[in-house]
Scaffold this active site. Structure first.
Site, PDB file in Angstrom:
ATOM      1  N   CYS A 136       0.819  -1.217   0.000  1.00  0.00           N
ATOM      2  CA  CYS A 136       0.000   0.000   0.000  1.00  0.00           C
ATOM      3  C   CYS A 136       0.855   1.272   0.000  1.00  0.00           C
ATOM      4  O   CYS A 136       0.333   2.364  -0.223  1.00  0.00           O
ATOM      5  CB  CYS A 136      -0.954   0.013   1.189  1.00  0.00           C
ATOM      6  SG  CYS A 136      -2.067  -1.392   1.218  1.00  0.00           S
ATOM      7  N   HIS A 187      -3.345   7.482   1.567  1.00  0.00           N
ATOM      8  CA  HIS A 187      -3.724   6.117   1.183  1.00  0.00           C
ATOM      9  C   HIS A 187      -5.099   5.833   1.787  1.00  0.00           C
ATOM     10  O   HIS A 187      -5.367   6.157   2.951  1.00  0.00           O
ATOM     11  CB  HIS A 187      -2.688   5.129   1.724  1.00  0.00           C
ATOM     12  CG  HIS A 187      -3.121   3.711   1.636  1.00  0.00           C
ATOM     13  ND1 HIS A 187      -3.643   3.162   0.484  1.00  0.00           N
ATOM     14  CD2 HIS A 187      -3.144   2.717   2.566  1.00  0.00           C
ATOM     15  CE1 HIS A 187      -3.952   1.910   0.706  1.00  0.00           C
ATOM     16  NE2 HIS A 187      -3.671   1.599   1.961  1.00  0.00           N
ATOM     17  N   ASN A 200     -10.020  -0.199  -0.308  1.00  0.00           N
ATOM     18  CA  ASN A 200      -8.565  -0.055  -0.270  1.00  0.00           C
ATOM     19  C   ASN A 200      -7.977  -0.674  -1.544  1.00  0.00           C
ATOM     20  O   ASN A 200      -7.997  -1.891  -1.712  1.00  0.00           O
ATOM     21  CB  ASN A 200      -8.036  -0.761   0.985  1.00  0.00           C
ATOM     22  CG  ASN A 200      -6.527  -0.668   1.124  1.00  0.00           C
ATOM     23  OD1 ASN A 200      -5.818  -0.307   0.197  1.00  0.00           O
ATOM     24  ND2 ASN A 200      -6.036  -1.015   2.313  1.00  0.00           N
TER      25      ASN A 200
END
Ligand code: ACO
Length: 314
Positions: A112, A241, A271
């Site tokens: 990520c 993020h 996500n």
């Protein structure tokens, strides 16, 4: 040699298939209310037969179009992905051919935090004069590594791609970046297969990841502002993020940034790992929220853990 790496184009792409919280609650023991309250996510996208390269290609072409340059002018392509299409070759080389570029191309794996690590790497190429036009893409088909029967992870992740084109410039661009890794948290978040002859799924100790994410990202945001002699008032936008709304809100609160200065897209996307920051950036650029000359803070953390920030004059 250019002084700065400037973002001159952004692009993104989401596959059309939508999976809502209600859709998930038909197959696993969960509810829209639980997912929304704990994460802020309402729906995510899922590929049917598209590959990571397919998503990246559309995002990249959108970014090149906004930048007003042809793929043949690129000096380098960096593709951040956790879900490459093959063990080899690098998905970036397939992307190179798909968009009609001829420059070097490589994948970068930092889960990520992948987009932050890729952007920072691209900046170094530009500042040293090794490249002038660089395409940085985050693209993920995480649905391939999600166990759709595991309610603790299936609710979180989505597929998508985002891209930026960077150019060497005398005008300000990337102002500061900072990267960290700490590999001792392997068991908190991983795909535990051995990659060669097994398929595996995301395994996560959600609570632990949550606490570490809030702590590391809050400290990093404070440190970034301090090293740039800036107060959070001088930030126009945080583009974090997109993992969990509660993580994003906690970090924003810690650096005293109101949520109306934070770009949030996770409600519609979940996500998307390395794709989430460029997806959020592109949405806010295209809808006019983010304007040229504004100061943006990108921040992300992912498995490893690896985490980092990039401060940009857009
Ligand atoms: N639906 C309903 N109930 C659920 C679900 C679900 N989908 N998942 C877990 N539960 C239950 C648990 O079984 C538990 O029940 P119990 O109290 O009877 O034991 C209860 O809900 C609470 O579970 P917790 O895991 O403590 O819930 P928490 O509030 O921590 O939320 C979550 C879980 C959303 C995963 C949160 O910990 C989180 O977001 N962590 C960060 C994870 C993350 O973002 N990972 C992405 C990769 S890294 C990154 O991008 C930063």
């Amino acid at each position: 040699m250019s002084k700065f790496a400037r973002i001159i184009g952004t692009g993104s792409y989401l596959p059309p298939t939508v999976v809502t919280n209600d859709d998930l609650s038909k197959t696993i023991d969960t509810s829209d209310e639980w997912i929304t309250t704990r994460t802020g996510i309402k729906e995510r996208r899922r590929v049917t037969d598209e590959s990571t390269c397919d998503l990246a290609e559309i995002a990249a072409n959108n970014a090149l179009e906004m930048a007003g340059i042809d793929a043949s002018e690129l000096d380098l392509i960096i593709l951040a992905t956790t879900t490459p299409d093959k063990i080899f070759p690098a998905t970036a080389t397939m992307l190179q051919t798909a968009i009609g570029a001829s420059c070097p191309a490589f994948d970068l794996q930092s889960v990520c935090a992948g987009f932050i690590f890729a952007l920072t790497t691209a900046e170094q190429y530009i500042k040293t004069g090794a490249a002038n036009k660089v395409l940085v893409v985050g693209s993920e088909t995480l649905s391939r590594i999600v166990d759709w029967n595991d309610r603790s992870t299936a609710i979180l992740f989505g597929d998508g791609a985002g891209a930026v084109v960077l150019s060497g410039s005398e005008e300000t661009g990337i102002l500061h970046s900072k990267l960290y890794s700490d590999g001792k948290y392997l068991s908190s978040l991983q795909v535990s297969n051995n990659y060669i002859n097994e398929t595996g799924f995301i395994e996560m100790a959600g609570n632990e990841v949550f606490k570490i994410a809030v702590n590391r990202l809050s400290s990093l945001a404070e440190e970034t502002l301090k090293e740039c002699n800036m107060s959070s008032d001088e930030l126009d936008w945080m583009v974090p993020h997109q993992a969990n709304l509660r993580i994003i809100s906690a970090v924003a609160k810690r650096i005293k940034t109101p949520m109306d200065k934070v770009v949030v897209t996770l409600d519609k996307q979940g996500n998307t790992s390395a794709a989430s920051i460029p997806l959020a950036l592109d949405e806010a650029v295209r809808d006019g929220r983010i304007q040229k000359g504004q100061t943006l803070l990108f921040e992300g953390i992912g498995g490893g853990f690896s985490w980092g920030s990039v401060l940009v004059k857009f």
